[in-house]
Design an enzyme around this catalytic site. Sequence first.
Site, PDB file in Angstrom:
ATOM      1  N   ARG A 104       0.823  -1.237   0.000  1.00  0.00           N
ATOM      2  CA  ARG A 104       0.000   0.000   0.000  1.00  0.00           C
ATOM      3  C   ARG A 104       0.851   1.279   0.000  1.00  0.00           C
ATOM      4  NH1 ARG A 104      -3.190  -2.870   3.835  1.00  0.00           N
ATOM      5  NH2 ARG A 104      -4.875  -3.935   2.746  1.00  0.00           N
ATOM      6  N   LYS A 126       4.013  11.587 -11.732  1.00  0.00           N
ATOM      7  CA  LYS A 126       3.238  10.643 -12.556  1.00  0.00           C
ATOM      8  C   LYS A 126       4.076   9.390 -12.737  1.00  0.00           C
ATOM      9  CE  LYS A 126       0.436  13.487 -15.602  1.00  0.00           C
ATOM     10  NZ  LYS A 126       0.174  13.791 -17.012  1.00  0.00           N
ATOM     11  N   GLU A 168      11.456  18.043 -24.766  1.00  0.00           N
ATOM     12  CA  GLU A 168      10.638  18.451 -23.609  1.00  0.00           C
ATOM     13  C   GLU A 168      11.097  19.817 -23.085  1.00  0.00           C
ATOM     14  OE1 GLU A 168       7.933  17.132 -22.571  1.00  0.00           O
ATOM     15  OE2 GLU A 168       7.944  15.010 -23.161  1.00  0.00           O
ATOM     16  N   LYS A 210       8.169  23.271 -15.099  1.00  0.00           N
ATOM     17  CA  LYS A 210       7.283  22.138 -14.813  1.00  0.00           C
ATOM     18  C   LYS A 210       6.841  22.180 -13.342  1.00  0.00           C
ATOM     19  CE  LYS A 210       6.331  17.296 -15.325  1.00  0.00           C
ATOM     20  NZ  LYS A 210       6.590  16.027 -15.930  1.00  0.00           N
ATOM     21  N   GLU A 220      -3.757  17.330 -12.570  1.00  0.00           N
ATOM     22  CA  GLU A 220      -4.089  17.608 -13.976  1.00  0.00           C
ATOM     23  C   GLU A 220      -5.568  17.868 -14.204  1.00  0.00           C
ATOM     24  OE1 GLU A 220      -1.744  15.331 -16.764  1.00  0.00           O
ATOM     25  OE2 GLU A 220      -3.230  15.705 -18.331  1.00  0.00           O
ATOM     26  N   ARG A 224      -2.143  21.890 -15.449  1.00  0.00           N
ATOM     27  CA  ARG A 224      -1.143  20.853 -15.756  1.00  0.00           C
ATOM     28  C   ARG A 224      -1.348  20.291 -17.161  1.00  0.00           C
ATOM     29  NH1 ARG A 224       1.457  16.026 -11.976  1.00  0.00           N
ATOM     30  NH2 ARG A 224       2.951  15.379 -13.577  1.00  0.00           N
ATOM     31  N   ASN A 228       0.908  18.963 -21.728  1.00  0.00           N
ATOM     32  CA  ASN A 228       0.654  18.026 -22.836  1.00  0.00           C
ATOM     33  C   ASN A 228       0.826  18.692 -24.197  1.00  0.00           C
ATOM     34  OD1 ASN A 228       0.083  15.815 -21.212  1.00  0.00           O
ATOM     35  ND2 ASN A 228      -1.970  16.603 -20.826  1.00  0.00           N
ATOM     36  N   HIS A 231       1.651  16.698 -27.199  1.00  0.00           N
ATOM     37  CA  HIS A 231       1.593  15.282 -26.829  1.00  0.00           C
ATOM     38  C   HIS A 231       0.437  14.511 -27.462  1.00  0.00           C
ATOM     39  CE1 HIS A 231       4.846  16.197 -24.228  1.00  0.00           C
ATOM     40  NE2 HIS A 231       4.858  15.005 -23.673  1.00  0.00           N
ATOM     41  N   HIS A 235       1.733  11.104 -28.854  1.00  0.00           N
ATOM     42  CA  HIS A 235       1.307   9.758 -28.450  1.00  0.00           C
ATOM     43  C   HIS A 235       0.866   8.944 -29.667  1.00  0.00           C
ATOM     44  CE1 HIS A 235       0.549  11.433 -24.186  1.00  0.00           C
ATOM     45  NE2 HIS A 235       1.747  10.906 -24.284  1.00  0.00           N
ATOM     46  N   HIS A 245       9.918   8.650 -27.257  1.00  0.00           N
ATOM     47  CA  HIS A 245       8.965   9.647 -26.760  1.00  0.00           C
ATOM     48  C   HIS A 245       9.432  11.065 -27.113  1.00  0.00           C
ATOM     49  CE1 HIS A 245       5.953  11.392 -24.134  1.00  0.00           C
ATOM     50  NE2 HIS A 245       6.905  12.127 -23.573  1.00  0.00           N
TER      51      HIS A 245
HETATM   52  N1  LIG Z   1       6.083  10.035 -15.791  1.00  0.00           N
HETATM   53  C1  LIG Z   1       6.142  11.038 -16.624  1.00  0.00           C
HETATM   54  O1  LIG Z   1       5.690  12.144 -16.331  1.00  0.00           O
HETATM   55  C2  LIG Z   1       6.775  10.831 -17.972  1.00  0.00           C
HETATM   56  C3  LIG Z   1       7.022  11.915 -18.809  1.00  0.00           C
HETATM   57  C4  LIG Z   1       7.666  11.693 -20.028  1.00  0.00           C
HETATM   58  C5  LIG Z   1       8.035  10.415 -20.395  1.00  0.00           C
HETATM   59  N2  LIG Z   1       7.752   9.370 -19.559  1.00  0.00           N
HETATM   60  C6  LIG Z   1       8.153   8.017 -19.918  1.00  0.00           C
HETATM   61  O2  LIG Z   1       9.564   7.942 -19.957  1.00  0.00           O
HETATM   62  C7  LIG Z   1       9.941   6.892 -20.822  1.00  0.00           C
HETATM   63  C8  LIG Z   1      11.055   7.348 -21.724  1.00  0.00           C
HETATM   64  O3  LIG Z   1      12.142   7.710 -20.931  1.00  0.00           O
HETATM   65  P1  LIG Z   1      13.621   7.771 -21.510  1.00  0.00           P
HETATM   66  O4  LIG Z   1      13.621   8.505 -22.785  1.00  0.00           O
HETATM   67  O5  LIG Z   1      14.474   8.232 -20.412  1.00  0.00           O
HETATM   68  O6  LIG Z   1      13.895   6.258 -21.938  1.00  0.00           O
HETATM   69  P2  LIG Z   1      14.558   4.994 -21.195  1.00  0.00           P
HETATM   70  O7  LIG Z   1      14.246   4.982 -19.762  1.00  0.00           O
HETATM   71  O8  LIG Z   1      14.189   3.803 -22.005  1.00  0.00           O
HETATM   72  O9  LIG Z   1      16.109   5.268 -21.388  1.00  0.00           O
HETATM   73  C9  LIG Z   1      16.642   5.272 -22.698  1.00  0.00           C
HETATM   74  C10 LIG Z   1      17.857   4.356 -22.828  1.00  0.00           C
HETATM   75  O10 LIG Z   1      18.954   5.010 -22.251  1.00  0.00           O
HETATM   76  C11 LIG Z   1      19.657   4.110 -21.379  1.00  0.00           C
HETATM   77  N3  LIG Z   1      20.234   4.963 -20.338  1.00  0.00           N
HETATM   78  C12 LIG Z   1      19.568   5.664 -19.407  1.00  0.00           C
HETATM   79  N4  LIG Z   1      20.406   6.435 -18.728  1.00  0.00           N
HETATM   80  C13 LIG Z   1      21.643   6.210 -19.225  1.00  0.00           C
HETATM   81  C14 LIG Z   1      22.923   6.753 -18.953  1.00  0.00           C
HETATM   82  N5  LIG Z   1      23.103   7.727 -18.047  1.00  0.00           N
HETATM   83  N6  LIG Z   1      23.972   6.304 -19.669  1.00  0.00           N
HETATM   84  C15 LIG Z   1      23.799   5.361 -20.632  1.00  0.00           C
HETATM   85  N7  LIG Z   1      22.627   4.844 -20.953  1.00  0.00           N
HETATM   86  C16 LIG Z   1      21.545   5.265 -20.266  1.00  0.00           C
HETATM   87  C17 LIG Z   1      18.598   3.154 -20.912  1.00  0.00           C
HETATM   88  O11 LIG Z   1      19.171   1.940 -20.538  1.00  0.00           O
HETATM   89  C18 LIG Z   1      17.738   3.030 -22.149  1.00  0.00           C
HETATM   90  O12 LIG Z   1      18.290   2.050 -22.998  1.00  0.00           O
HETATM   91  C19 LIG Z   1       8.700   6.490 -21.590  1.00  0.00           C
HETATM   92  O13 LIG Z   1       8.224   5.273 -21.101  1.00  0.00           O
HETATM   93  C20 LIG Z   1       7.713   7.609 -21.285  1.00  0.00           C
HETATM   94  O14 LIG Z   1       6.376   7.178 -21.286  1.00  0.00           O
HETATM   95  C21 LIG Z   1       7.137   9.563 -18.360  1.00  0.00           C
END
Ligand SMILES: NC(=O)c1ccc[n+]([C@@H]2O[C@H](COP(=O)([O-])OP(=O)(O)OC[C@H]3O[C@@H](n4cnc5c(N)ncnc54)[C@H](O)[C@@H]3O)[C@@H](O)[C@H]2O)c1
Length: 500
Positions: A104, A126, A168, A210, A220, A224, A228, A231, A235, A245
């Site tokens: 929980r 989020k 972003e 942000k 949101e 907030r 988007n 976005h 998406h 992304h």
């Molecule tokens: N929660 C939110 O508000 C929010 C907002 C935007 C995106 N997201 C989510 O985030 C995700 C995308 O995140 P991302 O672009 O960071 O992708 P990711 O987490 O897949 O990382 C990208 C790649 O980089 C590698 N990596 C990460 N840090 C590294 C480092 N310092 N050195 C070497 N390699 C490294 C990872 O292993 C991976 O292969 C999506 O799932 C998206 O939906 C969430």
Amino acid sequence: MNEIIVQGSRIIVDNTLQELESYLPEGKKVIIITEEQIIRHYPTPGKYPVISITGGEENKTLQTIHELTSRLLELEADRDTFLLGIGGGIVCDITGFIASIYMRGCSFGLVPTTLLAQVDAGIGGKNGVNYNGYKNILGVIRQPEFVFCAINMLSTLPRQIFLAGFSEIVKVAVLADPRLFAYLELHAEMARIQEPRILETIIYNAIKIKAAIVNQDEKEKGTRRLLNLGHTFAHAIEKNSHLSHGEAVSIGLCMISRHSCQQGLLPQEDLSRIKRLLERFALPTRTDIPEATLRETIRKDKKREGSFLYWIVPLRIGTCEIQKIKLDFPEHITLIGFMGSGKTTVGTLLATRLRQAFRDTDSVLEKQHGKSIREIFPEIGEPAFRVREKAVLEKLLASDTPSVIACGGGIILDESNRKLLKEKSIVVWLQADPADCVKRLDISSRPLLAQSHHPGETAKTIFEKRVKYYAETASLSIACETLSPTKICNLIYEKINHEL
Ligand SMILES: NC(=O)c1ccc[n+]([C@@H]2O[C@H](COP(=O)([O-])OP(=O)(O)OC[C@H]3O[C@@H](n4cnc5c(N)ncnc54)[C@H](O)[C@@H]3O)[C@@H](O)[C@H]2O)c1
């Protein structure tokens, strides 16, 4: 080092990880959640147990949450355990989600290691996982204790992944900060080569924007939504391509900016500046995905509310507005639910109210065969009946003129029917207790119940097999028990047209 507070959560922007340990809670067991890829570059201190997950969007699923839960149990994690997620957006999303539901909820912190995660995914609380191709459809909003952004961790990122994070940053600058936009224009090249001081200024300012928005509206409900920007398209692009992304956000930002410019809102000069800046970070600004495909995906966007979508439109660099737009796609409304749940009665009322035609898959079949369902069903058997029922559904949903369609109770048993219903209509489930439904039915006209000595029990068994499919298919569920058909009709009408 700089610090920003977001809904009580501390966001630290520093050059290195050196100070991280001082943020960990004293006397608590700490478990690190990370990825192999990260451990390779940043070996974790031996004193904390580490759970390494397999990265990639395809693994951001409940399966990973199951595996994590098993590992946490093995490690005897309890509610007092502190989870530390170290990784990109995926690790951050997963850590936040498991920390929100394990026992929980236990406390957690994040060390985002991609640019995108430092300025966006790690900030704002989020978190969640994907389900069945729908991104982030399961999740909660819950703030970490802290988010520690160490800028030098970005140096090991593959170049394309690093650069994707700038989409972003450009997005928040277009949203609310013309000075940050101008700073990016001035220092794009230095930012690209990760000049520490410039990168820190950019990251800090992007987080500040942000943070200010999330501090006003964590859940949101209003402002907030601004985050988007771009976005809705992004998406849809992500779902129909292999772009990341960040890359999809870059295209989405350009698409909405172009749209705003065509509407005479955003000046042409601002559109050109946005496009040019994104290009300087080697980000894509166009897609060749057909518009019809994008429109169809947008129709199913989870941010859609009824027939409306919140659309963030840039008016000039630094100022955007939220527009609530009615989707102008032809929308059928399909009613699903158990036999006797009121689909025909409610459907007729709803169609009249919407000035649309009312269709009933059973009636169409009866007309085609010149016989009642009671006669057709035993004559051709259930498998053949389902094939014909499917053909009727396909034909009705293929029409460009929107209508209200009452579906046979078993139509959702077929997977491709469920898919089609979701793709082509707003699916409304009339939820009713099978025992009440049976009372309302003329049992002799229902082939699945007519032969049974205990129709009530049989109905319950049939319902239990179907209920998960009703739930999975519906975009709107109405608990009908105590409501009159008119009330149900009005409720559906309000939900799908809630601006009226
Ligand atoms: N929660 C939110 O508000 C929010 C907002 C935007 C995106 N997201 C989510 O985030 C995700 C995308 O995140 P991302 O672009 O960071 O992708 P990711 O987490 O897949 O990382 C990208 C790649 O980089 C590698 N990596 C990460 N840090 C590294 C480092 N310092 N050195 C070497 N390699 C490294 C990872 O292993 C991976 O292969 C999506 O799932 C998206 O939906 C969430």
